[in-house]
Design a protein around this motif. Sequence first.
Motif, PDB file in Angstrom:
ATOM      1  N   ALA A   1      28.030  25.224  66.237  1.00 59.16           N
ATOM      2  CA  ALA A   1      26.733  24.558  66.096  1.00 59.16           C
ATOM      3  C   ALA A   1      26.432  24.201  64.649  1.00 59.16           C
ATOM      4  CB  ALA A   1      25.631  25.463  66.643  1.00 59.16           C
ATOM      5  N   GLY A   2      27.135  24.840  63.721  1.00 56.10           N
ATOM      6  CA  GLY A   2      26.875  24.596  62.306  1.00 56.10           C
ATOM      7  C   GLY A   2      25.916  25.588  61.689  1.00 56.10           C
ATOM      8  N   THR A   3      25.328  26.464  62.507  1.00 52.57           N
ATOM      9  CA  THR A   3      24.386  27.462  61.998  1.00 52.57           C
ATOM     10  C   THR A   3      25.024  28.843  61.881  1.00 52.57           C
ATOM     11  OG1 THR A   3      23.630  27.877  64.271  1.00 52.57           O
ATOM     12  CG2 THR A   3      22.422  26.227  62.981  1.00 52.57           C
ATOM     13  N   GLU A   4      26.281  28.958  62.242  1.00 54.51           N
ATOM     14  CA  GLU A   4      26.947  30.252  62.219  1.00 54.51           C
ATOM     15  C   GLU A   4      27.108  30.755  60.777  1.00 54.51           C
ATOM     16  OE1 GLU A   4      28.189  27.844  65.729  1.00 54.51           O
ATOM     17  OE2 GLU A   4      28.223  27.513  63.562  1.00 54.51           O
ATOM     18  N   ARG A   5      27.016  32.063  60.609  1.00 49.00           N
ATOM     19  CA  ARG A   5      27.274  32.656  59.293  1.00 49.00           C
ATOM     20  C   ARG A   5      28.788  32.765  59.121  1.00 49.00           C
ATOM     21  NH1 ARG A   5      24.552  38.268  58.054  1.00 49.00           N
ATOM     22  NH2 ARG A   5      22.705  36.916  58.024  1.00 49.00           N
ATOM     23  N   ALA A   6      29.311  32.051  58.152  1.00 52.37           N
ATOM     24  CA  ALA A   6      30.759  32.040  57.920  1.00 52.37           C
ATOM     25  C   ALA A   6      31.202  33.312  57.203  1.00 52.37           C
ATOM     26  CB  ALA A   6      31.139  30.812  57.097  1.00 52.37           C
ATOM     27  N   MET A   7      32.497  33.534  57.176  1.00 53.00           N
ATOM     28  CA  MET A   7      33.070  34.676  56.478  1.00 53.00           C
ATOM     29  C   MET A   7      32.805  34.556  54.979  1.00 53.00           C
ATOM     30  SD  MET A   7      36.686  34.701  58.567  1.00 53.00           S
ATOM     31  CE  MET A   7      37.442  36.004  57.590  1.00 53.00           C
ATOM     32  N   ALA A   8      32.415  35.659  54.362  1.00 53.61           N
ATOM     33  CA  ALA A   8      32.253  35.685  52.909  1.00 53.61           C
ATOM     34  C   ALA A   8      33.633  35.660  52.261  1.00 53.61           C
ATOM     35  CB  ALA A   8      31.486  36.934  52.488  1.00 53.61           C
ATOM     36  N   LYS A   9      33.735  35.104  51.056  1.00 53.82           N
ATOM     37  CA  LYS A   9      35.031  35.006  50.395  1.00 53.82           C
ATOM     38  C   LYS A   9      34.860  35.090  48.880  1.00 53.82           C
ATOM     39  CE  LYS A   9      36.648  30.628  50.254  1.00 53.82           C
ATOM     40  NZ  LYS A   9      37.056  29.272  50.685  1.00 53.82           N
ATOM     41  N   ARG A  10      35.919  35.544  48.231  1.00 54.06           N
ATOM     42  CA  ARG A  10      35.952  35.642  46.770  1.00 54.06           C
ATOM     43  C   ARG A  10      37.317  35.170  46.292  1.00 54.06           C
ATOM     44  NH1 ARG A  10      36.990  41.190  43.287  1.00 54.06           N
ATOM     45  NH2 ARG A  10      37.959  40.104  41.545  1.00 54.06           N
ATOM     46  N   LEU A  11      37.343  34.358  45.242  1.00 49.13           N
ATOM     47  CA  LEU A  11      38.611  33.899  44.691  1.00 49.13           C
ATOM     48  C   LEU A  11      39.347  35.068  44.052  1.00 49.13           C
ATOM     49  CD1 LEU A  11      40.512  31.535  44.032  1.00 49.13           C
ATOM     50  CD2 LEU A  11      39.255  31.246  41.889  1.00 49.13           C
ATOM     51  N   LEU A  12      40.590  35.284  44.486  1.00 54.57           N
ATOM     52  CA  LEU A  12      41.385  36.388  43.973  1.00 54.57           C
ATOM     53  C   LEU A  12      42.429  35.926  42.972  1.00 54.57           C
ATOM     54  CD1 LEU A  12      41.727  39.477  44.460  1.00 54.57           C
ATOM     55  CD2 LEU A  12      43.569  38.898  46.044  1.00 54.57           C
ATOM     56  N   PHE A  13      43.032  34.753  43.221  1.00 56.18           N
ATOM     57  CA  PHE A  13      44.108  34.292  42.339  1.00 56.18           C
ATOM     58  C   PHE A  13      44.227  32.783  42.427  1.00 56.18           C
ATOM     59  CE2 PHE A  13      48.636  33.273  41.582  1.00 56.18           C
ATOM     60  CZ  PHE A  13      48.772  33.792  40.302  1.00 56.18           C
ATOM     61  N   ASP A  14      44.454  32.156  41.275  1.00 53.91           N
ATOM     62  CA  ASP A  14      44.604  30.701  41.200  1.00 53.91           C
ATOM     63  C   ASP A  14      45.853  30.394  40.381  1.00 53.91           C
ATOM     64  OD1 ASP A  14      44.395  27.976  40.905  1.00 53.91           O
ATOM     65  OD2 ASP A  14      42.321  27.978  40.213  1.00 53.91           O
ATOM     66  N   PHE A  15      46.808  29.701  40.974  1.00 54.83           N
ATOM     67  CA  PHE A  15      48.032  29.359  40.248  1.00 54.83           C
ATOM     68  C   PHE A  15      47.748  28.488  39.030  1.00 54.83           C
ATOM     69  CE2 PHE A  15      50.801  30.960  43.586  1.00 54.83           C
ATOM     70  CZ  PHE A  15      51.953  31.282  42.881  1.00 54.83           C
ATOM     71  N   ALA A  16      46.618  27.795  39.028  1.00 51.92           N
ATOM     72  CA  ALA A  16      46.292  26.934  37.886  1.00 51.92           C
ATOM     73  C   ALA A  16      46.160  27.722  36.594  1.00 51.92           C
ATOM     74  CB  ALA A  16      45.008  26.161  38.168  1.00 51.92           C
ATOM     75  N   THR A  17      45.932  29.035  36.680  1.00 49.66           N
ATOM     76  CA  THR A  17      45.785  29.866  35.482  1.00 49.66           C
ATOM     77  C   THR A  17      47.118  30.341  34.927  1.00 49.66           C
ATOM     78  OG1 THR A  17      45.603  31.949  36.718  1.00 49.66           O
ATOM     79  CG2 THR A  17      43.571  30.679  36.376  1.00 49.66           C
ATOM     80  N   THR A  18      48.222  30.065  35.623  1.00 50.83           N
ATOM     81  CA  THR A  18      49.510  30.648  35.247  1.00 50.83           C
ATOM     82  C   THR A  18      50.411  29.718  34.454  1.00 50.83           C
ATOM     83  OG1 THR A  18      50.672  29.919  37.255  1.00 50.83           O
ATOM     84  CG2 THR A  18      49.424  31.997  37.376  1.00 50.83           C
TER      85      THR A  18
END
Length: 453
Positions: free
Chosen positions: A328-345
């Motif tokens: 429906a578009g009103t659902e609470r989605a999963m929370a997320k946090r960035l853990l690793f980005d290859f752009a930093t390597t």
Amino acid sequence: MPQPQGPRPYHRRTAAAGTLVLAALCLGGGPATAAPAAPERPARGADGGHRPDVRLLDTITVPVGTVLDGVPFGGISGIDYDPRSGRYVVLSDDRSELAPARFHILRLPLDAKGFAVRSPQPAGGTVLTGPDGKPFPRPTVDPEAIRWTPGGKGLLWTSEGAAAAGLPPFVREAAPDGGHRRELPLPAAYRPVLAADGTPVSGVRDNQAFEGLTLSLDGSKVVTLTEGPLVQDGPAPTAGAGGRSRLLVQGRADGRTLGEFVYPLGPPADAGPVPAGAQRGASEILAVNESDYLVVERTARSGTDFGIRIWWTTTVGATDVRGRAALAGTERAMAKRLLFDFATTGTAPDNVEGLTWGPQLADGSRSLVLVTDDNFGALGSPGTAFHLLAVRPGLLAVHSPDVDHDGSVDRADLRRLLRSGRAGDLNGDGRTDGRDIRLWGSYGRTFPFPRGD
């Protein structure tokens, strides 16, 4: 996933004064509110600086054109490690066009610096067969992800199917020799439905189905993640907008749906500038504990230019959407946090499609091994890359901080934590003590859920 070492007993404490003091430190509240406890500091590196949460240690590449087990090696879309044997299984996404659909068994020993070899050591290749006992004719299958079953006694694997032709995806279990054992039932919402003119009406999109597959740590649940939204759930992600994938939890024994959640792709701005026409999606999922996962999100800017990020996400607090034909578009989605980005390597990651826990490293870190799909060189990739990452100890809880499994992280979990034995050993050191409470409090700051009493 690494387990506590040795037969050390689990130490329990009663919910007395020590528990109440630590509860005040972690949560605040009560007559005398204390500041939240600071998270444990990362270990220091050799230069005295704090070690990052996740580090890239090493990369090796198998060149395009390599022949392994008598067939072309490439198109690797899934990987899994068996700690009992020390072997990896990797799955090729060859649709039986260059050779029959297949998987390879490899060894990738490690040393103190990274991979101990500059090329994987082959340990056998196996052809997958269908229910009829025969190899798959082309192009009736699109292999994408693979996992060992507990004890390495079998394999679970996925096919994306071919939605444009009305061919549904699937999750199947195979014997170690590749023989078909059974198929899990597919919920109706995922089956591709086409209009008379071939326009998709509902179900998975073509080439955006079950890219991600993992098992719960006890092996009783099968978890899949669609690369992009189902047709009825919204548009596919673009350069200017994210999307909503579905994470599906099924019982491995009977395929019964045990939960279903919305995984949010993007938001798009977090990956930096993305050219028009770029493709975005989730290419793999890996269980961390009973509620948490790592997800590889991939932004394909060209055949060799990829943005690869690993997100730490959780079903705690997310809406269970099982049985819903459309979101429906009103659902609470999963929370997320960035853990690793290859752009930093400074390292070009290429097309990462596989992710697995590897052996524990000498410094106590947990290893992650990633593998890329080189498309057999068709898009300019130099070959199949294996990346080795190190995750610092004590960062990810090996058991869910939602100790009572009620869908929230609150004081009830804290009160139960020290009396829950192995389930309360969040940091996996074989003890249930104040360190686990500090990790519990740190988790609450990573994912700031509404907290109840």
